[in-house]
Scaffold this active site. Structure first.
Site, PDB file in Angstrom:
ATOM      1  CE  LYS A 181      -3.020   0.017   2.751  1.00 34.69           C
ATOM      2  NZ  LYS A 181      -4.543   0.306   3.366  1.00 34.69           N
ATOM      3  NE  ARG A 200      -6.900   3.781   4.685  1.00 28.66           N
ATOM      4  CZ  ARG A 200      -7.893   3.600   3.935  1.00 28.66           C
ATOM      5  NH1 ARG A 200      -8.326   2.443   3.454  1.00 28.66           N
ATOM      6  NH2 ARG A 200      -9.166   4.449   4.345  1.00 28.66           N
ATOM      7  N   GLY A 240      -8.079  -7.187   4.373  1.00 23.05           N
ATOM      8  CA  GLY A 240      -9.138  -7.224   5.743  1.00 23.05           C
ATOM      9  C   GLY A 240      -8.151  -7.964   6.722  1.00 23.05           C
ATOM     10  CG  MET A 269      -2.212  -7.211   9.614  1.00 23.32           C
ATOM     11  SD  MET A 269      -0.694  -6.533   9.272  1.00 23.32           S
ATOM     12  CE  MET A 269      -0.870  -6.906   7.227  1.00 23.32           C
ATOM     13  NE  ARG A 278      -6.214  -4.372  -2.605  1.00 24.61           N
ATOM     14  CZ  ARG A 278      -6.684  -4.686  -1.490  1.00 24.61           C
ATOM     15  NH1 ARG A 278      -6.120  -4.993   0.124  1.00 24.61           N
ATOM     16  NH2 ARG A 278      -7.920  -4.568  -1.020  1.00 24.61           N
ATOM     17  CG  HIS A 330      -4.987 -45.927  -4.089  1.00 22.08           C
ATOM     18  ND1 HIS A 330      -5.838 -46.157  -4.861  1.00 22.08           N
ATOM     19  CD2 HIS A 330      -4.363 -46.531  -6.206  1.00 22.08           C
ATOM     20  CE1 HIS A 330      -6.768 -46.665  -5.533  1.00 22.08           C
ATOM     21  NE2 HIS A 330      -5.728 -47.347  -6.040  1.00 22.08           N
ATOM     22  NE  ARG A 352       1.564 -44.873  -9.683  1.00 18.69           N
ATOM     23  CZ  ARG A 352       1.229 -43.864 -10.099  1.00 18.69           C
ATOM     24  NH1 ARG A 352      -0.039 -42.941 -11.048  1.00 18.69           N
ATOM     25  NH2 ARG A 352       1.945 -42.844  -8.997  1.00 18.69           N
ATOM     26  NE  ARG A 363       4.762 -48.746 -11.419  1.00 19.77           N
ATOM     27  CZ  ARG A 363       4.282 -47.787 -10.453  1.00 19.77           C
ATOM     28  NH1 ARG A 363       5.349 -46.945  -9.678  1.00 19.77           N
ATOM     29  NH2 ARG A 363       4.027 -48.074 -10.151  1.00 19.77           N
ATOM     30  CD  GLU A 401       9.762 -46.103  -7.068  1.00 19.16           C
ATOM     31  OE1 GLU A 401       9.074 -45.512  -6.115  1.00 19.16           O
ATOM     32  OE2 GLU A 401       9.791 -46.847  -7.466  1.00 19.16           O
ATOM     33  CB  SER A 406      11.457 -41.818 -13.861  1.00 13.23           C
ATOM     34  OG  SER A 406      10.562 -41.158 -13.642  1.00 13.23           O
ATOM     35  N   GLY A 432      10.210 -41.135  -8.227  1.00 13.16           N
ATOM     36  CA  GLY A 432       8.892 -41.584  -7.600  1.00 13.16           C
ATOM     37  C   GLY A 432       9.318 -40.853  -6.978  1.00 13.16           C
ATOM     38  CB  THR A 433       9.079 -37.758  -6.526  1.00 14.91           C
ATOM     39  OG1 THR A 433       7.602 -37.538  -7.134  1.00 14.91           O
ATOM     40  CG2 THR A 433      10.749 -36.693  -6.298  1.00 14.91           C
ATOM     41  CG  ASN A 434       3.890 -40.388  -5.111  1.00 16.37           C
ATOM     42  OD1 ASN A 434       3.703 -38.963  -5.246  1.00 16.37           O
ATOM     43  ND2 ASN A 434       2.980 -41.088  -6.529  1.00 16.37           N
ATOM     44  CG  ASP A 435       7.652 -44.919  -3.426  1.00 17.38           C
ATOM     45  OD1 ASP A 435       7.190 -45.517  -1.737  1.00 17.38           O
ATOM     46  OD2 ASP A 435       6.613 -45.718  -4.654  1.00 17.38           O
ATOM     47  CB  CYS A 488       6.505 -40.705 -13.155  1.00 21.35           C
ATOM     48  SG  CYS A 488       7.266 -41.621 -12.266  1.00 21.35           S
ATOM     49  CE1 TYR A 524      10.031 -38.005 -17.073  1.00 24.72           C
ATOM     50  CE2 TYR A 524      11.450 -38.751 -19.356  1.00 24.72           C
ATOM     51  CZ  TYR A 524      10.346 -39.688 -18.556  1.00 24.72           C
ATOM     52  OH  TYR A 524      10.749 -40.407 -17.576  1.00 24.72           O
TER      53      TYR A 524
HETATM   54  C1  PEP Z   1       6.069 -42.635  -7.157  1.00 23.72           C
HETATM   55  O1  PEP Z   1       6.386 -43.529  -5.953  1.00 23.72           O
HETATM   56  O2  PEP Z   1       6.755 -41.284  -6.607  1.00 23.72           O
HETATM   57  C2  PEP Z   1       5.900 -43.366  -8.528  1.00 23.72           C
HETATM   58  C3  PEP Z   1       5.622 -43.003  -9.103  1.00 23.72           C
HETATM   59  O3  PEP Z   1       5.358 -44.607  -7.751  1.00 23.72           O
HETATM   60  P1  PEP Z   1       3.801 -44.461  -6.906  1.00 23.72           P
HETATM   61  O4  PEP Z   1       3.119 -43.691  -6.877  1.00 23.72           O
HETATM   62  O5  PEP Z   1       2.820 -45.890  -7.829  1.00 23.72           O
HETATM   63  O6  PEP Z   1       4.270 -45.723  -6.348  1.00 23.72           O
HETATM   64 MG    MG Z   2       6.424 -45.814  -6.212  1.00 22.30          MG
END
Ligand code: PEP
Ligand code: MG
Length: 902
Positions: free
Chosen positions: A27, A98, A107, A109, A349, A469, A591, A645, A772, A791, A793-796, A858, A878
């Site tokens: 502001k 203000r 809104g 503060m 703003r 899942h 998968r 996979r 992973e 690749s 597997g960033t979930n695991d 992935c 990618y």
């Molecule tokens: C992961 O682990 O990132 C992955 C893509 O495999 P999944 O989620 O099937 O374990």
């Molecule tokens: Mg996995």
């Protein structure tokens, strides 16, 4: 030289400018900028955010130099405005106080208006303005606001009464009027006396009369409001650091409530909901700022009536709005006041807006020559693009509804439907009526629930997080998903779910908003996405789809800039086609286990086999099914690379756990029910996520890997025979060491060689691996000796890197975020400091061994903007994500590439 803590703005001289947001707040910086470019801004000064930091670091004290600087700046305002604070002879100067943080926190503060009024100055104001009612209305508002904000007389809980509102209501009753503006001066005078008495009764002190003491009270209250609860929560939600602090703006008051030639209003230079061109906004005659939003009186619409009701002001105002938009090159959200037909700008703003408005206004502004495509790309929050793809709950539909629960907003979209708890029930309902609207409500989902999930519009789970899942499969299917909603209590036996003290039965209607995580009772109406109607359903022609046109233009600019390729996580030809429509350049993850669920009986026969021969025999029909499925995906992808996979989840996920189902299976397979029960028992694990899954399955049962590799290679050969190019990439899941990968690679290559020899065609194929596990990262140089691609597997990798179960963290993640231990959900936004470092190690080591190694991601993070930008930074080739996240990934990748150039 002493530090400069106070920055003046006014028509003659202005210390700051628009580039000084960190120091002056949004502001303050914009007021300075408006004053600098000659717009009508009442003079004032900004106390910097550094003072806020000092205030909190020094027991709520100010730096020594501040007092003199504030007093000098106050004299500056007096000079410019030709009025004096506390003047008892001439029209007195009144000021507002203000807040103004670096990023606007609308809104959150506090604000104090009309500072400088006391029993003496109010009389001069009445006399000189010729309007006694106006003067006393300002005074009673001031005492009320000061009491609430500075003297802490706010109600502390919902049942508390506000003493000022109670007195005001009583006065209206006494005067026999409905609204505040009908109260005559004599009543307002009485109210001021009563308000002050309430202050004395509650605080034990007299209301301060000294104008400068009032100013300091206001300044202190604004700094203190930086740490109020709603401001803290807002910062957490919007990723604003707590140590930025707020600035304080003290500014000469101008009056929109001094009679019928006065007004006050708020406006957007373009529509913040749709992005459509043209000013929109509200104004109220004879009113002060807060009246416009308070909803007591119905405001007038600027776009409909201002030109007629205030022709001169309209001309100037629309001109100022255009100047501001051209200057900032963005939609402006402005506040203004008209005092006796003179326009004053109080704030500008960049406007907060929907994803739709973001895209439309940015694209329009490029086409109008106002901004470059780079600027358009860079300023749209990439996540907002999902709004353009999902059915949405319209604002109208949500009116008057309160959420009954809130979970993790895991799958963007809005869904409304009837509650079903059992996937089978859901499927049966859908089979009877393909238009049935179903919300599948589960503790959590497993691959076995896939069919039920497929026919549902939305999925609500009481446990599991953003990488559970339900979240990742549901999202990939394009379903709205709210997961980890632990305040809903599900009773499968009674087929009920309770939330907010009410019970809902199977068949009752609920609605879930995957954008916000909110759950609503009943049927909230939704609207379909125009973009998908054009691109995928082909039910709408592009020329009839203005939102699509903007979307498409933005996407084509993004594709021009980005360096990262984008792929989709897709398991079926349907998903593959959807992915291509949304710009996928390949598939980064198929998968294969999802395919097994369509042929569950054959697969169960394989699991129950006692020996290799029987297992091999049981796998034979599966080979045919898999081959057919892979062919479908290859054909749909038409020459684009497809990463498949090998089987990943533990076998116990495929076997029935209920005695009745086990008996039925035993009957079908011609074995005893005890044998089935025993096998299920054998397969049970304490920690299935760390159990017999991933490549460990293929190592112990190489015939599964062999079957899958053979199916992939035969499918590739078959589509090539039809003249379709095909680039399969066979991916091994979850290895932690090079030997595991090497084992699987051997099985794959042997099966592939056999197929190619038999068929006389050798496709261009690759064998690579998921990365992973932390151990895979630190030994990536060794794994890369044989793996042609990685690749992530960033979930695991998040699960194993942080030691947090991806399915069970819903119970404490909110607490962790509340306590600022996690800035974001690590399963949604990559933990760059930890998991990201592991990835960097793997990239570096992988490249050392194999400089041209193909690198992708992935895990679910592949569709998260901040994570995509990180992937760009560490040099991946990618990102791969659910089809509906592709536009987000394309835009985020372009933003990363443009940021590199700047
Ligand atoms: C992961 O682990 O990132 C992955 C893509 O495999 P999944 O989620 O099937 O374990
Ligand atoms: Mg996995």
């Amino acid at each position: 030289m002493s530090n400069k803590y106070v920055y003046f703005f006014g028509p003659d001289h202005t210390d700051g400018d628009g580039s000084m947001r960190p120091l002056l707040g949004g502001k303050g910086a914009n007021l300075a900028e408006m004053a600098k470019i000659g717009l009508p801004v009442p003079a004032g000064f900004t106390i910097t955010t550094e003072v806020c930091t000092y205030f909190y670091a020094n027991g709520q004290q100010y730096p020594q130099e501040l007092k003199a600087q504030v007093e000098e700046a106050m004299r500056g305002i007096e000079k410019v405005m030709g009025k004096k604070l506390g003047d008892t002879q001439e029209l007195p100067l009144l000021v507002s106080c203000r807040s103004g943080a670096r990023d606007s926190m609308p809104g959150m503060m506090d604000t104090v208006l009309n500072i400088g009024l006391n029993d003496k100055t109010v009389k001069v104001l009445a006399e000189k303005s010729g309007d006694e009612r106006f003067a006393w209305d300002c005074y009673r508002r001031f005492v009320q606001m000061y009491g609430r904000v500075v003297l802490d007389m706010k109600p502390k809980c919902k049942t508390d009464h506000c003493p000022f509102e109670d007195l005001l209501d009583a006065k209206k009753k006494k005067a026999g009027v409905e609204v505040d503006s009908e109260l005559k001066a004599e009543y307002l005078k009485e109210l001021v006396v009563e308000f002050k008495a309430a202050v004395k009764a509650q605080t034990g002190k007299d209301f301060p009369d000294d104008p400068m003491e009032q100013v300091w009270g206001g300044v202190g209250a604004v700094f203190s409001s930086w740490m109020n609860d709603r401001a803290i929560v807002y910062r957490r939600m919007n990723g604003i650091p707590h140590d930025w602090g707020t600035a304080v703006n003290v500014q000469a008051m101008v009056f929109g409530n001094m009679g019928e030639t006065c007004a006050t209003g708020v406006a957007f230079t373009r529509d913040g909901a749709t992005g459509a061109k043209g000013i929109v906004g509200d104004y109220l005659f004879n009113a002060q700022g807060e009246d416009v939003v308070a909803g007591i009186r119905m405001p007038h619409r600027i776009e409909y009536t201002m030109a007629e009701e205030l022709p001169h002001v309209w001309e100037e105002f629309s001109n100022v709005a255009m100047i501001l938009e051209n200057h900032y090159k963005d939609i402006q959200d402005v506040e203004f006041t008209i005092e006796n037909d003179k326009l004053w700008m109080l704030q500008t703003r960049n406007a907060k807006r929907t994803g739709f408005a973001h895209v439309r206004s940015a694209v329009d502004m490029v086409n109008e020559g106002l901004i470059t495509p780079e600027r358009a790309i860079s300023r749209i929050p990439a996540n907002d693009l999902t709004q353009l793809l999902q059915p949405v709950f319209s604002g109208e539909g949500l009116k008057g509804r309160t959420p009954i629960a809130k979970g993790i907003n895991a799958g963007p979209g809005a869904a409304t439907g009837q509650i079903y708890f059992q996937p089978d029930d859901a499927e049966a309902v859908w089979q009877k009526n393909n238009n049935a609207k179903i919300i599948l409500v589960r503790h959590e989902t497993t691959p076995e629930d896939l069919r039920g999930m497929k026919v549902s519009s939305g999925i609500l789970t009481s446990s599991g997080g953003a990488a559970s899942h339900a979240a990742l499969v549901g999202r990939q299917m394009g379903k709205a998903v709210v997961c980890g909603c632990d305040s809903v209590k599900i009773n499968y036996k009674n087929e009920t779910v309770s939330a907010a003290g009410k019970e809902y039965k199977k068949g009752d209607w609920i609605s879930i908003d995957g954008f916000t995580g909110n759950v609503y009772e009943g049927e909230v109406p939704t609207a379909p996405s125009e973009v998908l109607q054009v691109l995928f359903e082909k039910s709408l022609h592009p020329k009839d789809a203005p939102i699509y046109q903007c979307f498409q233009q933005l996407m084509s600019w993004s594709d021009r800039y980005r360096k990262l390729a984008v792929r989709a996580n897709a398991d079926t030809p349907y998903e593959a086609e959807q992915a291509i429509a949304l710009g996928a350049q390949g598939i980064g993850l198929t998968r294969t286990e999802h395919m097994f669920f369509n042929h569950i009986e054959e697969f169960r026969a394989m699991i129950l086999a006692d020996n290799v021969e029987d297992r091999q025999k049981a796998l034979e029909p599966l080979l045919k099914y898999q081959q057919r499925d892979f062919e479908g995906v290859f054909r749909a992808m038409n020459g684009r690379p497809v990463t498949i996979r090998l089987l990943d989840p533990p076998l116990h996920e495929f076997v029935p756990h209920e005695a009745k189902e086990q008996e039925a299976l035993a009957k079908k397979l011609g074995v005893t029910k005890e044998k089935v029960a025993q096998r299920v028992k054998d397969l049970a694990e304490f920690n299935p996520m760390l159990g017999h899954r991933g490549c460990r399955l293929g190592i112990v049962y190489p015939e599964i890997t062999r079957m899958q590799a053979t199916a992939i290679c035969r499918a590739a050969v078959n589509v090539m025979k039809d003249g379709i190019d095909c680039h399969p990439e066979i991916m091994v899941p979850l290895p932690g060491c090079a030997a595991e990968f090497k084992h699987q690679e051997g099985v794959i290559r042997e099966a592939a060689a056999k197929v190619f020899l038999e068929e006389g065609i050798t496709p261009d194929y690759m064998v690579g691996t998921m990365i992973e596990l932390p151990r895979a990262c630190v030994t990536a140089d060794k794994i890369a000796e044989n793996a042609e691609f990685f690749s992530f597997g960033t979930n695991d990798l998040t699960q194993t890197g942080l030691g947090i179960s991806r399915d069970d963290y819903g119970t404490y993640i909110n607490e962790y975020q509340e306590l600022d231990i996690f800035a974001a959900d690590p399963f949604q936004t990559l933990d760059q400091e930890g998991v990201g470092e592991l990835m960097k190690i793997a990239v570096e080591k992988g490249k050392k061994t194999r400089p041209d190694i193909k690198l992708g991601i992935c895990g679910e993070h592949g569709g998260d903007p901040a994570s995509v930008k990180f992937c760009h930074k560490i040099g991946l080739n990618y990102v791969s994500c659910s089809p509906l996240r592709l536009p987000v990934a394309r835009l985020a990748a372009a933003q990363a590439a443009i940021a590199d150039k700047q």
